[in-house]
Design a protein around this motif. Structure first.
Motif, short mmCIF file in Angstrom:
data_model
loop_
_atom_site.label_atom_id
_atom_site.label_comp_id
_atom_site.label_asym_id
_atom_site.label_seq_id
_atom_site.Cartn_x
_atom_site.Cartn_y
_atom_site.Cartn_z
N GLU A 172 -4.27 2.86 14.72
CA GLU A 172 -3.93 1.45 14.92
C GLU A 172 -3.89 0.93 13.37
O GLU A 172 -4.89 1.29 12.55
CB GLU A 172 -4.71 0.46 15.68
CG GLU A 172 -4.72 0.86 17.10
CD GLU A 172 -5.95 1.96 17.43
OE1 GLU A 172 -6.60 2.13 16.54
OE2 GLU A 172 -5.94 2.59 18.50
N ARG A 173 -2.91 0.18 13.25
CA ARG A 173 -2.58 -0.75 11.91
C ARG A 173 -2.69 0.17 10.55
O ARG A 173 -3.18 0.00 9.51
CB ARG A 173 -4.04 -1.79 11.66
CG ARG A 173 -3.91 -2.58 12.89
CD ARG A 173 -4.90 -3.77 12.61
NE ARG A 173 -6.25 -3.37 12.01
CZ ARG A 173 -7.20 -2.75 12.49
NH1 ARG A 173 -7.43 -2.63 13.74
NH2 ARG A 173 -8.28 -2.40 11.43
N LYS A 174 -2.05 1.31 10.92
CA LYS A 174 -1.77 2.36 9.59
C LYS A 174 -0.32 2.30 9.22
O LYS A 174 0.40 2.43 9.95
CB LYS A 174 -2.21 3.76 10.21
CG LYS A 174 -3.82 4.12 10.59
CD LYS A 174 -4.69 4.01 9.40
CE LYS A 174 -6.13 4.33 9.90
NZ LYS A 174 -6.79 3.42 10.86
N LEU A 175 -0.16 2.24 7.88
CA LEU A 175 1.06 2.32 7.37
C LEU A 175 1.28 3.25 6.50
O LEU A 175 0.33 3.58 5.52
CB LEU A 175 1.27 0.85 6.47
CG LEU A 175 2.67 0.79 5.72
CD1 LEU A 175 3.62 0.37 6.85
CD2 LEU A 175 2.59 -0.52 4.72
N THR A 191 -4.58 1.45 5.84
CA THR A 191 -5.28 0.68 6.73
C THR A 191 -5.16 -0.75 6.66
O THR A 191 -5.65 -1.29 5.86
CB THR A 191 -6.72 1.19 7.28
OG1 THR A 191 -6.76 2.65 7.22
CG2 THR A 191 -7.13 0.33 8.32
N LEU A 192 -4.43 -1.41 7.46
CA LEU A 192 -4.28 -2.73 7.31
C LEU A 192 -5.26 -3.74 8.23
O LEU A 192 -5.81 -2.99 9.14
CB LEU A 192 -2.86 -3.21 7.79
CG LEU A 192 -1.79 -2.51 7.04
CD1 LEU A 192 -0.44 -3.03 7.68
CD2 LEU A 192 -1.79 -2.86 5.61
N SER A 193 -5.86 -4.77 7.76
CA SER A 193 -6.87 -5.55 8.43
C SER A 193 -6.01 -6.31 9.76
O SER A 193 -4.74 -6.25 9.95
CB SER A 193 -7.22 -6.83 7.66
OG SER A 193 -6.24 -7.52 7.23
N PRO A 194 -6.90 -6.59 10.75
CA PRO A 194 -6.19 -7.08 12.07
C PRO A 194 -5.17 -8.31 11.66
O PRO A 194 -4.30 -8.05 12.62
CB PRO A 194 -7.71 -7.43 12.74
CG PRO A 194 -8.73 -6.69 12.35
CD PRO A 194 -8.34 -6.39 10.85
N ASN A 195 -5.65 -9.32 11.03
CA ASN A 195 -4.76 -10.23 10.90
C ASN A 195 -4.27 -10.10 9.35
O ASN A 195 -4.31 -11.37 8.58
CB ASN A 195 -5.38 -11.61 11.16
CG ASN A 195 -6.05 -11.52 12.64
OD1 ASN A 195 -4.98 -11.21 13.51
ND2 ASN A 195 -7.09 -11.75 12.83
N PHE A 196 -3.63 -9.22 8.88
CA PHE A 196 -3.06 -9.06 7.43
C PHE A 196 -1.99 -10.17 7.25
O PHE A 196 -1.20 -10.36 8.24
CB PHE A 196 -2.52 -7.84 7.25
CG PHE A 196 -1.60 -7.21 7.98
CD1 PHE A 196 -0.23 -7.58 7.50
CD2 PHE A 196 -1.79 -6.50 9.12
CE1 PHE A 196 0.89 -6.87 8.20
CE2 PHE A 196 -0.46 -6.10 9.91
CZ PHE A 196 0.64 -6.27 9.33
#
Length: 800
Positions: free
Chosen positions: A469-472, A629-634
Motif C-alpha cells: 500500500e502507498r508505494k510509488l 513509501t508515502l504517508s497515509p495522508n500525504f
C-alpha cells in the motif's frame, strides 16, 4: 410470382408486427453476438498476414531447459549472421531487439532538450534486411542504406510528428540515453494495427556495440534478439530445423547445449505463439461460442414461428384448395423467413457497429493492442463477405425450413374446419428439446460467470506476503548508475515521503525469469532455479519483509557480495535448520556470494504460481526502480514535488512513475477481460432463453386452451392452472440443469487448475445457478401464463 410473394409476406409481417418484432430482435441479437465474435477472431487471425513471402518465412525461438522448460520468443545474437553467411538455402535472416525503458531526447541546440520521451515496445534495433523481409512502405529515404551505418534511425510518420512536429525530420538528430546521437535517415508509413512488429522507430543494429560491453554481440547463451529467417524458393524447411540443431551443438559446450533448444515457427504464428496475444485454442473456443449464440437465436425463431402456426391454418387451407402444392408453400414461407432475416441482419449490423468502439477500446486497454480499428466494414472483404453470406443463407434454412415444412403439411379440410391441434404442428417434443438446449447453454454460462467472479474476488483478497500500500515506483531508465544517495536524501526531505528503497523489481513482478545457481561447494547448478531481486539495505523494511534467520544487508557491502534467500529456497535445498544456511556461499550471476540471512516467504509472481525460491542480491548496479513509501495522508503536492526532484537531479532522463497497487492489479487484467466476455455472453444467452420461453408458453397456452377452459369450469383455481405451466417449465429447467451442472463443474474445475491460489467449486455456486434460472424463468413466463389462466373459459370452449 416473386412480387406476389413479397407483397403477401410484407402484409403478413405487418399484421403480426408484435411477434415478428420479437422474432427479428431475437435473431438480430444472436447474429450481432456472432458477428462481434467473428470480427474479433478474424482480426486476430489477420495479424502479420500482409508481409511478402509468408510461405517461406520463419521465426526462430528458444526453449530454456532447466528445472522446467521455459519458452521464449528470442534467440542468440550471432544466430542470424551465421545463418545468412554460412548456409546457402537461407536467402535472408534479420535480427530485431525491442527497446524497453530507453530515453530518446530531441536536442534544442542549447545543450538542453526540446522534448524527452521514455520509449518502450514501439522502438527497436533492426538490421537493413528487415526492409526486405517485411512489408514496409517508404515515404522518404533509401531502404538499402538507411540502417547500414551505426547511429542512424528510421521513423514512422507519427513518430516523426511526435519528435519534430511538422518540420522535415530527415537529417535531424535524436539522442539515445544521453549517450549516442542518432541521425534520422528515413521516414516510413505507420505500421498497421494488426501486427506484432509494431515499430515506429528502428535504430541501426550496428549501434548496439557502442552501448554494451565488448563480446556481447557474440554471446551464444544470452537471448536478446528476435530472429527471422527467409528461405530461398524451393528450400525444404526441414533443412533449417536440422541446421539450428547443428549450430547449437557447434557453438555451445555439450553441457550448455543441453540447456537450450531452438525451434522454427511459421511467421503467421507470430500472434498465436510465444509472445502473441491470441492463442489458437482461445480463438476456436470463441468461434464455438459465437455459433452457439447464433444457433440459440435460430431456435427462438423456430419456437416463435411454430407457436403462431395455428393462426395460419386457414391461410394454408385456402392456398391448398386453390392449387398450391407443398413445395410452393415451403418456398413462400422460406421467402418470408428470408425477409425477416434481412431485417434482422440490418439490425444486427447496427448493433455490431455500436459494440465495436467498446471492443476496440477494451483491446487497446486490456490487451495492449495498437489502435485496433475493427468495424463491420471488415465484412466487405471478399473472404469475409463470402462467409457472411453463407452464414445468412444457413440461418434462413435453419430457422425457416422446419416451420415452413410444418405449415405446408396441414390438411386443408381440417385447416378450414378449425380442427388442427398442437399435435398437428409437431407437439411439444421438438420445442421441449430446443428449449432444454437453451437452458443448458444459459445455465452453463451462469455457472462459468459465478465461478470466474468468485475466483476474481478471491484473487483480489490474496495476501502477497509484503506491504504494497502507498508505494510509488519511479523507473530508473538506463544507463546506470544514478546518484542514488542524492535522490534518496532529496526525496526523504519532502513531506509525505516515509522511505525510499532501490530494487530491480518489487517482491512480486511479471518479469520473473529464473536464474541458475550452485550452493556451497557444488560445482554444478542445482536442479532447481531461483528468482532474482537486486535490492539495497532499505528494501526489507520498505516492503515489510521479515528476516527470520541471520541479518539484513550491511551498507558497507559495496561489492554485492551479500545475498538473502527465502524459506522456500532453503527448504528445496534440504537444509535444516534454516539457520545453518547463514554464512554459506552460493554462486549466482557468475559470482561467488555469501548468504547472510533467510527471509520469510512472499509471493514473487502471479497467482498461477506457488511461492517460488527467491534470492535478494545487494546490488545497486542492477536496480531499475526506486520505490517510495508515502504517508497515509500525504499532501496533494507530494507527487509533483517528487517529479521536480527527479528533473533537478536527472535533467536528461524522463520521469515515469506508477503506483505499485496498479502494477499488482495488472496481474488480474486477463481475468477481468475473461469475466467481462463471459458476463456478456451469459446475458445474451439468458435473453435468448427468455425469448424462447415466451414462444413456448404461447404455444402451450394455445395448445392446452380447451383443457384450461374445462378445468376453470370445473372449479380449478388460478394457482392450480398456473401449475400446468410451472410443472412443464420446471421439468425442462431440471433436465437442462442436470446436463449443464456436471459440464460446468468440469470446465470451471479445469480452468481453476491453472491457479495455485484458487477457490474450490462449491455446491452453492451450482445451487445459485439453478435459483437464478428459476427466477428468470418465473419472471419471463408468469405474466403470459397468468393471462392464460384467468381468461374466460367461454372464450376457450367456443374456440374449440
Amino acid at each position: 410470382m416473386l412480387v406476389h410473394y413479397t407483397i403477401l409476406s410484407l402484409r403478413r409481417i405487418w399484421r403480426q408486427r408484435q411477434v415478428n418484432l420479437i422474432r427479428v430482435s431475437s435473431l438480430a441479437l444472436g447474429l450481432a453476438s456472432g458477428l462481434v465474435i467473428f470480427l474479433f477472431v478474424n482480426y486476430m487471425f489477420s495479424f502479420d498476414r500482409h508481409h511478402p513471402h509468408m510461405e517461406r518465412s520463419y521465426w526462430v525461438v528458444t526453449d530454456i531447459i532447466r528445472e522446467n522448460t521455459m519458452q521464449t520468443d528470442a534467440a542468440p545474437r550471432p544466430l542470424a549472421e551465421v545463418l545468412r553467411r554460412d548456409y546457402p538455402f537461407v536467402e535472408s535472416a534479420t535480427r530485431l531487439e525491442t527497446v524497453f525503458g530507453r530515453t530518446i531526447g530531441v536536442p534544442d541546440g542549447k545543450n538542453g532538450w526540446a522534448k524527452k520521451f521514455n520509449e518502450a515496445r514501439n522502438v527497436c534495433f533492426a538490421e537493413p534486411q528487415y526492409f526486405n523481409h517485411f512489408l514496409v512502405k517508404w515515404i522518404s529515404g533509401n531502404p538499402k542504406t538507411a540502417l547500414s551505418s551505426p547511429n542512424t534511425i528510421v521513423l514512422s510518420e507519427r513518430y516523426a510528428r511526435k519528435y519534430f512536429d511538422r518540420a522535415d525530420p530527415v537529417g535531424r538528430t535524436l539522442r539515445l540515453d544521453n549517450r549516442v546521437d542518432l541521425t534520422v535517415t528515413g521516414i516510413i508509413e505507420n505500421p498497421p494495427a494488426n501486427t506484432q512488429l509494431r515499430y515506429d522507430a528502428l535504430i541501426s543494429y550496428t549501434t548496439i556495440p557502442d552501448l554494451e560491453q565488448s563480446g556481447a554481440m557474440q554471446d551464444w547463451e544470452g537471448l536478446q534478439s528476435m530472429c527471422f529467417v527467409l528461405l530461398r524458393e524451393g528450400s525444404n524447411p526441414g533443412q533449417l530445423a536440422g541446421t539450428l540443431d547443428e549450430i547449437r551443438k557447434k557453438n555451445l559446450s555439450a553441457e550448455k547445449a543441453a540447456r537450450f533448444a531452438y525451434h522454427m515457427l511459421p511467421l503467421p504464428e507470430l500472434n498465436h505463439e510465444r509472445s502473441g496475444m491470441a492463442p489458437r485454442p482461445v480463438l476456436y473456443a470463441l468461434i464455438a461460442v459465437g455459433l452457439l449464440l447464433v444457433l440459440a437465436a435460430c431456435i427462438n425463431y423456430i419456437n416463435l414461428a411454430t407457436a403462431q402456426a395455428l393462426q395460419r391454418a386457414r391461410e394454408v387451407g385456402v392456398r391448398k384448395v386453390v392449387g398450391s402444392n407443398q413445395f410452393q408453400l415451403i418456398r413462400q414461407f422460406l421467402f418470408e423467413t428470408a425477409i425477416l432475416t434481412f431485417f434482422a441482419c440490418a439490425m444486427s449490423l447496427v448493433l455490431t457497429q455500436m459494440a465495436m468502439p467498446l471492443v476496440n477500446r477494451t483491446l487497446a486497454e486490456q490487451v495492449d493492442m495498437l489502435h485496433p480499428a475493427i468495424s463491420v466494414l471488415d465484412l466487405l472483404h471478399p473472404e469475409s463477405l463470402k462467409w457472411f453470406l453463407i452464414l445468412i443463407a444457413g440461418i434462413v434454412i435453419l430457422a425457416g425450413l422446419y416451420p415452413a415444412w410444418v405449415l405446408s403439411r396441414f390438411n386443408p379440410a381440417k385447416a378450414l374446419a378449425g380442427q388442427l391441434t398442437t399435435q398437428t404442428v409437431g407437439g411439444f417434443n421438438i420445442r421441449r428439446t430446443l428449449i432444454t438446449g437453451q437452458f443448458v447453454l444459459s445455465q452453463l454460462f451462469l455457472i462459468i460467470v459465478l465461478v470466474i467472479t468468485a475466483q476474481l474476488r478471491h484473487m483480489q483478497k490474496v495476501d502477497w506476503g509484503f506491504s504494497h500500500e502507498r508505494k510509488l515506483t519511479v523507473w530508473l531508465s538506463p544507463p546506470n548508475p544514478v546518484p542514488y544517495d542524492q535522490l534518496r536524501q532529496s526525496w526523504l526531505q519532502l513531506p509525505g515521503v516515509e522511505s525510499v528503497t532501490y530494487g530491480s523489481d518489487p517482491p512480486a513482478s511479471p518479469y520473473n525469469r529464473p536464474a541458475p545457481f550452485s550452493y556451497h561447494i557444488a560445482s554444478k547448478p542445482e536442479p532447481f532455479e531461483t528468482r532474482l531481486r537486486a535490492a539495497d539495505e532499505h528494501y526489507i523494511a520498505a516492503f515489510g519483509l521479515s528476516v527470520i534467520e541471520g541479518r539484513n544487508f550491511r551498507p558497507a557491502d559495496t561489492t554485492a557480495q551479500e545475498v538473502l534467500v527465502n524459506e522456500t529456497l532453503v527448504r528445496q535445498l534440504g537444509v535444516s535448520p534454516a539457520s545453518s544456511i547463514v554464512g554459506k556461499r552460493m554462486r549466482i550471476m557468475d559470482k561467488d556470494r555469501m548468504i547472510v540471512g533467510v527471509v520469510k516467504d512472499f509471493r514473487s509472481g502471479d497467482l498461477h504460481q506457488s511461492v517460488l525460491p527467491v534470492t535478494l542480491v545487494n546490488d545497486l548496479g542492477h536496480t531499475t526502480m526506486a520505490v517510495l513509501t508515502l504517508s497515509p495522508n500525504f499532501p496533494k503536492t507530494t507527487l509533483k514535488a517528487i517529479e521536480q526532484v527527479w528533473d533537478e537531479t536527472l535533467p536528461d532522463r524522463v520521469y515515469k512513475a506508477d503506483h505499485l497497487d496498479d502494477l499488482l492489479g495488472s496481474f488480474l487484467d486477463m481475468e477481468r477481460l475473461l469475466a467481462g466476455f463471459v458476463q456478456a455472453f451469459a446475458l445474451i444467452a439468458m435473453a435468448m432463453s427468455c425469448i424462447g420461453l415466451y414462444g413456448l408458453v404461447t404455444f402451450m397456452a394455445e395448445g392446452r386452451a380447451k383443457e384450461i377452459g374445462v378445468r376453470r369450469v370445473l372449479g380449478a383455481r388460478t394457482q392450480q392452472l398456473l401449475w400446468i405451466f410451472g410443472r412443464e417449465f420446471g421439468r425442462l429447467i431440471l433436465i437442462g440443469f442436470l446436463v449443464a451442472a456436471p459440464l460446468g463443474w468440469w470446465l470451471t474445475g479445469s480452468w481453476l487448475q491453472q491457479y495455485v491460489h484458487r477457490i474450490t467449486s462449491s455446491a452453492w455456486l451450482i445451487a445459485a445457478t439453478l435459483g437464478l434460472t428459476v427466477l428468470i424463468t418465473l419472471l419471463t413466463v408468469l405474466g403470459h401464463a397468468l393471462k392464460a389462466a384467468v381468461e374466460s373459459p367461454v372464450k376457450y370452449l367456443r374456440a374449440q
